[in-house]
Design a protein around this motif. Structure first.
Motif, PDB file in Angstrom:
ATOM      1  N   PHE A   6       0.831  -1.201   0.000  1.00  0.00           N
ATOM      2  CA  PHE A   6       0.000   0.000   0.000  1.00  0.00           C
ATOM      3  C   PHE A   6       0.871   1.259   0.000  1.00  0.00           C
ATOM      4  CE2 PHE A   6      -2.420   3.264   2.416  1.00  0.00           C
ATOM      5  CZ  PHE A   6      -3.423   3.458   1.497  1.00  0.00           C
ATOM      6  N   ILE A   7       1.933   1.249   0.800  1.00  0.00           N
ATOM      7  CA  ILE A   7       2.852   2.394   0.876  1.00  0.00           C
ATOM      8  C   ILE A   7       4.283   1.884   0.799  1.00  0.00           C
ATOM      9  CG2 ILE A   7       3.712   4.286   2.314  1.00  0.00           C
ATOM     10  CD1 ILE A   7       1.024   4.372   3.692  1.00  0.00           C
ATOM     11  N   GLU A   8       5.090   2.523  -0.009  1.00  0.00           N
ATOM     12  CA  GLU A   8       6.530   2.275   0.016  1.00  0.00           C
ATOM     13  C   GLU A   8       7.196   3.582   0.417  1.00  0.00           C
ATOM     14  OE1 GLU A   8       8.154   1.081  -3.758  1.00  0.00           O
ATOM     15  OE2 GLU A   8       7.172   2.701  -4.828  1.00  0.00           O
ATOM     16  N   THR A   9       8.170   3.485   1.318  1.00  0.00           N
ATOM     17  CA  THR A   9       8.837   4.679   1.834  1.00  0.00           C
ATOM     18  C   THR A   9      10.319   4.648   1.472  1.00  0.00           C
ATOM     19  OG1 THR A   9       9.246   3.608   3.959  1.00  0.00           O
ATOM     20  CG2 THR A   9       7.232   4.916   3.766  1.00  0.00           C
ATOM     21  N   PHE A  10      10.920   5.790   1.549  1.00  0.00           N
ATOM     22  CA  PHE A  10      12.339   5.994   1.252  1.00  0.00           C
ATOM     23  C   PHE A  10      12.682   5.590  -0.180  1.00  0.00           C
ATOM     24  CE2 PHE A  10      12.250   6.546   5.714  1.00  0.00           C
ATOM     25  CZ  PHE A  10      13.179   7.542   5.922  1.00  0.00           C
ATOM     26  N   SER A  29       3.953   6.032  -3.138  1.00  0.00           N
ATOM     27  CA  SER A  29       5.417   5.991  -3.091  1.00  0.00           C
ATOM     28  C   SER A  29       5.906   7.316  -2.526  1.00  0.00           C
ATOM     29  CB  SER A  29       6.005   5.790  -4.492  1.00  0.00           C
ATOM     30  OG  SER A  29       5.700   4.517  -4.984  1.00  0.00           O
ATOM     31  N   LEU A  30       6.686   7.239  -1.454  1.00  0.00           N
ATOM     32  CA  LEU A  30       7.138   8.446  -0.771  1.00  0.00           C
ATOM     33  C   LEU A  30       8.654   8.460  -0.654  1.00  0.00           C
ATOM     34  CD1 LEU A  30       4.501   8.153   2.068  1.00  0.00           C
ATOM     35  CD2 LEU A  30       4.373   9.679   0.098  1.00  0.00           C
ATOM     36  N   ASP A  31       9.250   9.647  -0.781  1.00  0.00           N
ATOM     37  CA  ASP A  31      10.696   9.788  -0.659  1.00  0.00           C
ATOM     38  C   ASP A  31      11.211   9.376   0.714  1.00  0.00           C
ATOM     39  OD1 ASP A  31      11.056  10.656  -3.239  1.00  0.00           O
ATOM     40  OD2 ASP A  31      11.144  12.780  -2.722  1.00  0.00           O
ATOM     41  N   GLY A  32      10.407   9.604   1.755  1.00  0.00           N
ATOM     42  CA  GLY A  32      10.766   9.251   3.130  1.00  0.00           C
ATOM     43  C   GLY A  32       9.518   8.743   3.831  1.00  0.00           C
ATOM     44  N   PHE A  33       9.454   8.902   5.147  1.00  0.00           N
ATOM     45  CA  PHE A  33       8.234   8.556   5.867  1.00  0.00           C
ATOM     46  C   PHE A  33       7.187   9.620   5.585  1.00  0.00           C
ATOM     47  CE2 PHE A  33      10.924   6.100   8.979  1.00  0.00           C
ATOM     48  CZ  PHE A  33      10.387   4.873   8.651  1.00  0.00           C
ATOM     49  N   PRO A  34       5.904   9.247   5.582  1.00  0.00           N
ATOM     50  CA  PRO A  34       4.880  10.282   5.393  1.00  0.00           C
ATOM     51  C   PRO A  34       4.865  11.226   6.588  1.00  0.00           C
ATOM     52  CG  PRO A  34       3.862   8.141   5.863  1.00  0.00           C
ATOM     53  CD  PRO A  34       5.335   7.915   5.759  1.00  0.00           C
ATOM     54  N   PRO A  35       4.571  12.499   6.350  1.00  0.00           N
ATOM     55  CA  PRO A  35       4.440  13.423   7.470  1.00  0.00           C
ATOM     56  C   PRO A  35       3.321  12.940   8.397  1.00  0.00           C
ATOM     57  CG  PRO A  35       4.346  14.591   5.371  1.00  0.00           C
ATOM     58  CD  PRO A  35       4.323  13.137   5.066  1.00  0.00           C
ATOM     59  N   GLU A  36       3.461  13.208   9.671  1.00  0.00           N
ATOM     60  CA  GLU A  36       2.496  12.720  10.662  1.00  0.00           C
ATOM     61  C   GLU A  36       1.062  13.139  10.335  1.00  0.00           C
ATOM     62  OE1 GLU A  36       1.862  12.864  15.463  1.00  0.00           O
ATOM     63  OE2 GLU A  36       3.863  13.208  14.660  1.00  0.00           O
ATOM     64  N   ASP A  37       0.888  14.322   9.750  1.00  0.00           N
ATOM     65  CA  ASP A  37      -0.463  14.788   9.441  1.00  0.00           C
ATOM     66  C   ASP A  37      -1.121  14.008   8.301  1.00  0.00           C
ATOM     67  OD1 ASP A  37       1.227  15.928   7.510  1.00  0.00           O
ATOM     68  OD2 ASP A  37       0.094  17.798   7.410  1.00  0.00           O
ATOM     69  N   SER A  95      10.617  -1.856  -8.136  1.00  0.00           N
ATOM     70  CA  SER A  95       9.259  -1.332  -8.122  1.00  0.00           C
ATOM     71  C   SER A  95       8.355  -2.283  -7.340  1.00  0.00           C
ATOM     72  CB  SER A  95       8.751  -1.190  -9.556  1.00  0.00           C
ATOM     73  OG  SER A  95       7.420  -0.755  -9.560  1.00  0.00           O
ATOM     74  N   THR A  96       7.519  -1.734  -6.468  1.00  0.00           N
ATOM     75  CA  THR A  96       6.614  -2.568  -5.683  1.00  0.00           C
ATOM     76  C   THR A  96       5.178  -2.515  -6.174  1.00  0.00           C
ATOM     77  OG1 THR A  96       5.993  -0.844  -4.106  1.00  0.00           O
ATOM     78  CG2 THR A  96       7.993  -2.137  -3.604  1.00  0.00           C
ATOM     79  N   GLY A  97       4.834  -1.476  -6.924  1.00  0.00           N
ATOM     80  CA  GLY A  97       3.450  -1.302  -7.337  1.00  0.00           C
ATOM     81  C   GLY A  97       2.571  -0.756  -6.227  1.00  0.00           C
ATOM     82  N   ALA A  98       3.177  -0.200  -5.189  1.00  0.00           N
ATOM     83  CA  ALA A  98       2.426   0.343  -4.053  1.00  0.00           C
ATOM     84  C   ALA A  98       1.535   1.502  -4.506  1.00  0.00           C
ATOM     85  CB  ALA A  98       3.381   0.814  -2.965  1.00  0.00           C
ATOM     86  N   ALA A  99       0.423   1.655  -3.824  1.00  0.00           N
ATOM     87  CA  ALA A  99      -0.506   2.743  -4.127  1.00  0.00           C
ATOM     88  C   ALA A  99       0.116   4.111  -3.847  1.00  0.00           C
ATOM     89  CB  ALA A  99      -1.788   2.568  -3.315  1.00  0.00           C
TER      90      ALA A  99
END
Length: 89
Positions: free
Chosen positions: A48-52, A67-75, A61-65
């Motif tokens: 669902f989410i790939e980080t970093f 893709s984020l450069d790092g961790f998602p912001p807490e908000d 490639s994971t095919g995640a819904a």
């Protein structure tokens, strides 16, 4: 057992086979990141989410819904968790 990193973020592994089991990220409260390989029939679960992704190999490639450069912001966590929860309804 705790893995090589001994800071606030803790990576836990099996002392017998040395496989990563889960991570407790710093500053995310009760959140636990379980390695998908710990699930029975892991192939049935789409990421669902790939980080970093800023550190990934160009061909990986994971095919995640998401893709984020790092961790998602807490908000962003409430919306991401809500979206993920709606997938199993």
């Amino acid at each position: 057992m705790i893995g090589g990193l001994h800071g606030a973020t803790r990576h836990f592994f099996c002392g017998y086979c040395m496989s990563w089991l889960f991570t407790r990220p710093e500053g995310v409260g009760d959140f636990v990141n379980v390695r998908s390989t710990m699930f029975e029939n892991a192939a049935d679960y789409r990421p669902f989410i790939e980080t970093f992704t800023k550190e990934k190999l160009a061909w990986a490639s994971t095919g995640a819904a998401h893709s984020l450069d790092g961790f998602p912001p807490e908000d962003r966590f409430p919306a991401l968790l809500s979206e993920y929860a709606s997938l199993s309804e």
